[in-house]
Design a protein around this motif. Structure first.
Motif, PDB file in Angstrom:
ATOM      1  N   SER A   1       0.818  -1.227   0.000  1.00  0.00           N
ATOM      2  CA  SER A   1       0.000   0.000   0.000  1.00  0.00           C
ATOM      3  C   SER A   1       0.845   1.267   0.000  1.00  0.00           C
ATOM      4  CB  SER A   1      -0.957   0.029   1.213  1.00  0.00           C
ATOM      5  OG  SER A   1      -1.640  -1.185   1.320  1.00  0.00           O
ATOM      6  N   GLY A   2       2.035   1.168  -0.583  1.00  0.00           N
ATOM      7  CA  GLY A   2       2.896   2.352  -0.663  1.00  0.00           C
ATOM      8  C   GLY A   2       3.625   2.672   0.636  1.00  0.00           C
ATOM      9  N   GLN A   3       3.513   1.801   1.616  1.00  0.00           N
ATOM     10  CA  GLN A   3       4.124   2.062   2.922  1.00  0.00           C
ATOM     11  C   GLN A   3       5.531   1.461   2.970  1.00  0.00           C
ATOM     12  OE1 GLN A   3       0.273   1.893   5.766  1.00  0.00           O
ATOM     13  NE2 GLN A   3       0.705   0.017   4.691  1.00  0.00           N
ATOM     14  N   THR A   4       6.386   1.965   2.089  1.00  0.00           N
ATOM     15  CA  THR A   4       7.751   1.460   1.976  1.00  0.00           C
ATOM     16  C   THR A   4       8.671   2.664   1.917  1.00  0.00           C
ATOM     17  OG1 THR A   4       6.920  -0.411   0.672  1.00  0.00           O
ATOM     18  CG2 THR A   4       9.292   0.028   0.558  1.00  0.00           C
ATOM     19  N   CYS A   5       9.654   2.712   2.812  1.00  0.00           N
ATOM     20  CA  CYS A   5      10.504   3.914   2.862  1.00  0.00           C
ATOM     21  C   CYS A   5      11.306   4.080   1.579  1.00  0.00           C
ATOM     22  CB  CYS A   5      11.398   3.891   4.086  1.00  0.00           C
ATOM     23  SG  CYS A   5      12.235   2.341   4.337  1.00  0.00           S
ATOM     24  N   SER A   6      11.638   2.954   0.924  1.00  0.00           N
ATOM     25  CA  SER A   6      12.478   3.029  -0.272  1.00  0.00           C
ATOM     26  C   SER A   6      11.659   3.052  -1.564  1.00  0.00           C
ATOM     27  CB  SER A   6      13.428   1.835  -0.292  1.00  0.00           C
ATOM     28  OG  SER A   6      12.683   0.638  -0.194  1.00  0.00           O
ATOM     29  N   ALA A   7      10.340   3.211  -1.472  1.00  0.00           N
ATOM     30  CA  ALA A   7       9.488   3.160  -2.670  1.00  0.00           C
ATOM     31  C   ALA A   7       9.875   4.246  -3.677  1.00  0.00           C
ATOM     32  CB  ALA A   7       8.021   3.318  -2.273  1.00  0.00           C
ATOM     33  N   TRP A   8       9.796   3.889  -4.961  1.00  0.00           N
ATOM     34  CA  TRP A   8      10.144   4.826  -6.048  1.00  0.00           C
ATOM     35  C   TRP A   8       8.928   5.688  -6.361  1.00  0.00           C
ATOM     36  CZ3 TRP A   8      11.602   0.089  -9.511  1.00  0.00           C
ATOM     37  CH2 TRP A   8      12.717  -0.562  -8.954  1.00  0.00           C
TER      38      TRP A   8
ATOM     39  N   PRO B   1      -8.086  -2.381  -4.498  1.00  0.00           N
ATOM     40  CA  PRO B   1      -8.079  -2.296  -3.024  1.00  0.00           C
ATOM     41  C   PRO B   1      -8.851  -3.465  -2.426  1.00  0.00           C
ATOM     42  CG  PRO B   1      -8.722  -0.194  -4.017  1.00  0.00           C
ATOM     43  CD  PRO B   1      -8.699  -1.196  -5.125  1.00  0.00           C
ATOM     44  N   GLY B   2      -8.303  -4.030  -1.384  1.00  0.00           N
ATOM     45  CA  GLY B   2      -8.955  -5.175  -0.756  1.00  0.00           C
ATOM     46  C   GLY B   2      -8.517  -6.494  -1.358  1.00  0.00           C
ATOM     47  N   GLU B   3      -7.832  -6.433  -2.496  1.00  0.00           N
ATOM     48  CA  GLU B   3      -7.295  -7.659  -3.106  1.00  0.00           C
ATOM     49  C   GLU B   3      -5.785  -7.563  -3.150  1.00  0.00           C
ATOM     50  OE1 GLU B   3      -9.519  -8.342  -6.767  1.00  0.00           O
ATOM     51  OE2 GLU B   3     -11.312  -7.719  -5.669  1.00  0.00           O
ATOM     52  N   ARG B   4      -5.253  -6.906  -4.207  1.00  0.00           N
ATOM     53  CA  ARG B   4      -3.794  -6.799  -4.281  1.00  0.00           C
ATOM     54  C   ARG B   4      -3.231  -5.683  -3.415  1.00  0.00           C
ATOM     55  NH1 ARG B   4      -1.536  -7.268 -10.295  1.00  0.00           N
ATOM     56  NH2 ARG B   4       0.584  -7.253  -9.492  1.00  0.00           N
TER      57      ARG B   4
ATOM     58  N   GLY C   1      -3.685  -3.688   0.168  1.00  0.00           N
ATOM     59  CA  GLY C   1      -4.311  -3.679   1.479  1.00  0.00           C
ATOM     60  C   GLY C   1      -4.642  -2.263   1.915  1.00  0.00           C
ATOM     61  N   PRO C   2      -5.167  -2.136   3.135  1.00  0.00           N
ATOM     62  CA  PRO C   2      -5.449  -0.811   3.683  1.00  0.00           C
ATOM     63  C   PRO C   2      -4.165  -0.148   4.161  1.00  0.00           C
ATOM     64  CG  PRO C   2      -5.863  -2.501   5.324  1.00  0.00           C
ATOM     65  CD  PRO C   2      -5.473  -3.227   4.065  1.00  0.00           C
ATOM     66  N   LEU C   3      -4.239   1.107   4.562  1.00  0.00           N
ATOM     67  CA  LEU C   3      -3.127   1.718   5.287  1.00  0.00           C
ATOM     68  C   LEU C   3      -3.221   1.251   6.737  1.00  0.00           C
ATOM     69  CD1 LEU C   3      -2.620   5.256   3.826  1.00  0.00           C
ATOM     70  CD2 LEU C   3      -1.987   3.029   2.942  1.00  0.00           C
ATOM     71  N   VAL C   4      -2.164   1.494   7.486  1.00  0.00           N
ATOM     72  CA  VAL C   4      -2.071   0.865   8.806  1.00  0.00           C
ATOM     73  C   VAL C   4      -3.104   1.383   9.803  1.00  0.00           C
ATOM     74  CG1 VAL C   4      -0.330   2.443   9.745  1.00  0.00           C
ATOM     75  CG2 VAL C   4      -0.453   0.085  10.585  1.00  0.00           C
ATOM     76  N   ASN C   5      -3.473   2.654   9.701  1.00  0.00           N
ATOM     77  CA  ASN C   5      -4.440   3.203  10.662  1.00  0.00           C
ATOM     78  C   ASN C   5      -5.165   4.406  10.052  1.00  0.00           C
ATOM     79  OD1 ASN C   5      -2.674   5.467  11.006  1.00  0.00           O
ATOM     80  ND2 ASN C   5      -1.534   4.381  12.595  1.00  0.00           N
ATOM     81  N   ALA C   6      -6.149   4.901  10.783  1.00  0.00           N
ATOM     82  CA  ALA C   6      -6.985   5.994  10.267  1.00  0.00           C
ATOM     83  C   ALA C   6      -6.162   7.259  10.059  1.00  0.00           C
ATOM     84  CB  ALA C   6      -8.133   6.264  11.236  1.00  0.00           C
ATOM     85  N   LYS C   7      -5.180   7.467  10.922  1.00  0.00           N
ATOM     86  CA  LYS C   7      -4.356   8.675  10.815  1.00  0.00           C
ATOM     87  C   LYS C   7      -3.547   8.665   9.514  1.00  0.00           C
ATOM     88  CE  LYS C   7      -0.660  10.915  13.330  1.00  0.00           C
ATOM     89  NZ  LYS C   7       0.469  10.464  14.139  1.00  0.00           N
ATOM     90  N   GLN C   8      -2.964   7.525   9.189  1.00  0.00           N
ATOM     91  CA  GLN C   8      -2.192   7.431   7.942  1.00  0.00           C
ATOM     92  C   GLN C   8      -3.111   7.584   6.734  1.00  0.00           C
ATOM     93  OE1 GLN C   8       1.126   7.958   9.334  1.00  0.00           O
ATOM     94  NE2 GLN C   8       1.421   7.060   7.330  1.00  0.00           N
TER      95      GLN C   8
END
Ligand code: NAP
Ligand code: MG
Length: 464
Positions: free
Chosen positions: A275-282, A308-311, A313-320
């Motif tokens: 879900s894009g939650q990668t520090c090294s993402a391009w 979304p919901g298949e490949r 996932g959600p973000l980790v929490n509502a704040k993110q």
């Protein structure tokens, strides 16, 4: 995995000093799945003492024995792989396939690499009339984030143990169950009591107490630049060793003559994964102006596969989730063009964000400068190679990147000019031994492989 009600300190689960707990939420359905204790300074103090007591014995343990125990830890992680993947899915929301291969699988590789390095690393070197010894730094305070909950733990604990250090871990409040399961595996692997200790809790309470504790010799932190800056200041004031793995805004540079379809497809997959939650993402795709329209249309096709919901996932929490949606709105306000996705929530329940692609992004825009940490790709146009390099290097970050060109030489020459710690050339494969870490505000120090082990060592020279 049943949540533990205590802290893992000195080789046993012990009740926490206080009564407060942290609720663990499944971000896919917003249901509470467990509670873990919210540690305080008193818990941290007990854990640091246990680690201090265990340090001399562990530091003196022969390399082969340390290696065998890290090997047992690796085997335990492999044996519990399914349970680990399920736990990461439950508390992070990672799709099951990603949880298996990356979240649960990668740490087995990394732990295995340190079982081997613990056995083979040269802790001694001759230099003229000197013998140089590499000695463990001491007690390590490890503070980890939620985005790759097990990987981030293993990338700190395994090299620290291989070096002969002992560890106190404070994992992210959003993903403590993975950390508890890791502690269980450590226990079953038979590591001596106190070599590894776990304190769950909140960053500004337990995390801060750990970073400030005078019994901690080295703080290894992964997370936001804002908190990293604070931890660096605390460590600096105490003249403590510190390693910081912080954010990024990495560039995927597609040079003329590259295989555009491949570069765009791999680039989109790189950003959407986790879900894009990668520090090294391009998260910035740099395309020559003549290829821009084609690249945008390829990216739109590629992102359509990430439902979304298949490949994804959600973000980790509502704040993110709110933070990422705010960035998407900001991109629109500043004049970028949405070609896929948008700020609306794609599903009625869960902290999902639509995989989003922006075209016509210019280097000064917020979405081209700041780490979004969500499934959002910004496509920028460049005029020539010099312009591409200027844009690639034009942020405060310098963690990773990719370069695609007609040949390896052209791509390599470009990558040598980038301010980044790790660059993949024409789709170069991930290497768990390659040093990982940042230039500029992306951090201090390196993780993984022999370079990651060296972070946990002091250097002593004896002259004969
Ligand atoms: P964060 O606050 O920096 O969290 C990282 C770790 O530091 C967590 O264990 C956190 O505990 C702890 N922490 C927080 N405040 C602390 C303090 N004052 N002293 C000691 N430890 C402290 O990151 P976040 O709030 O979860 O995420 C915010 C942003 O950070 C993201 O949007 C992303 O841009 C970036 N981020 C980067 C990475 C990365 O891999 N480089 C990973 C995660 C996030 P708590 O869990 O209790 O907060
Ligand atoms: Mg936080």
């Amino acid at each position: 995995m049943q949540a533990q009600r205590g802290m893992y300190i000195g080789g046993a689960w012990r009740p926490a000093e206080g009564q407060d707990t942290i609720a663990v939420v499944n971000p896919a359905d917003e249901q509470v799945i467990g509670y873990v204790p919210a540690g305080t300074a008193a818990d941290v103090d007990a854990a640091v003492r246990a680690a201090r007591d265990a340090f001399p014995g562990w530091a003196a343990t022969p390399q082969a024995e340390r290696a065998a125990l890290i090997g047992a830890l690796r085997d335990g992680l492999a044996a519990r792989k399914d349970e680990m993947a399920q736990t990461v899915t439950a508390e992070l929301g990672a799709p099951p396939a990603l949880a298996q291969t990356v979240h649960a699988g990668l740490p087995v590789l990394v732990a295995g690499s340190y079982a081997e390095l613990a056995a083979t690393y040269a802790f001694e070197e001759k230099l003229g009339n000197s013998t140089v010894y590499f000695e463990p730094v001491g007690v390590v305070g490890a503070i980890t984030p939620w985005n790759y909950p097990l990987h981030q733990i293993v990338a700190k604990v395994a090299p620290a143990l291989a070096a002969g250090c002992t560890v106190v871990l404070k994992p992210a409040e959003d993903t403590p169950l993975t950390a508890q399961l890791f502690a269980q595996v450590v226990h079953e692997a038979g590591l001596p009591a106190g070599v590894f200790n776990l304190v769950t809790g909140l960053g500004p309470v337990a995390g801060q107490a750990l970073a400030e504790h005078p019994g901690v010799d080295l703080v290894s932190f992964t997370g936001s630049t804002a908190v990293g800056r604070q931890i660096g200041a605390v460590a600096g004031a105490a003249i403590k060793r510190v390693a910081l793995e912080l954010g990024g805004k990495s560039a995927n540079v597609i040079l003329p003559g590259a295989d555009l379809a491949k570069a765009v497809n791999v680039g989109v997959a790189n950003v959407m994964s986790n879900s894009g939650q990668t520090c090294s993402a391009w998260t910035r795709m740099l395309v020559h102006r003549d290829s821009n329209d084609e690249a945008v249309s390829l990216a739109v096709d590629a992102v359509a596969k990430y439902a979304p919901g298949e490949r994804v996932g959600p973000l980790v929490n509502a704040k993110q989730q709110a933070r990422v949606r705010g960035y998407i709105e900001k991109g629109v306000e500043e004049g970028a063009r949405i070609v896929a996705g948008g700020p609306e929530s794609p599903l009625g329940k869960g902290y999902y964000v639509s995989p989003t692609v922006f075209a016509d992004v210019t280097p000064d825009m917020t979405i081209a400068q700041e780490e979004i940490f969500g499934p959002v790709l910004s496509i920028l146009r460049y005029e020539d190679e010099a312009d591409a390099l200027r844009i690639a290097n034009g942020t405060v970050y310098g963690l990773a990147g990719a370069v695609w060109a007609a040949d390896q030489e052209t791509a390599t020459a470009f990558a040598r000019g980038m301010d980044a710690g790790q660059v993949d050339i024409n789709g170069g494969r991930f290497n768990p031994l390659a040093p990982f870490g940042g230039y500029k505000q992306s951090g201090v120090g390196r993780e993984l492989g022999p370079h990651g082990l060296a972070e946990y060592l002091h250097t002593k020279s004896l002259q004969h």
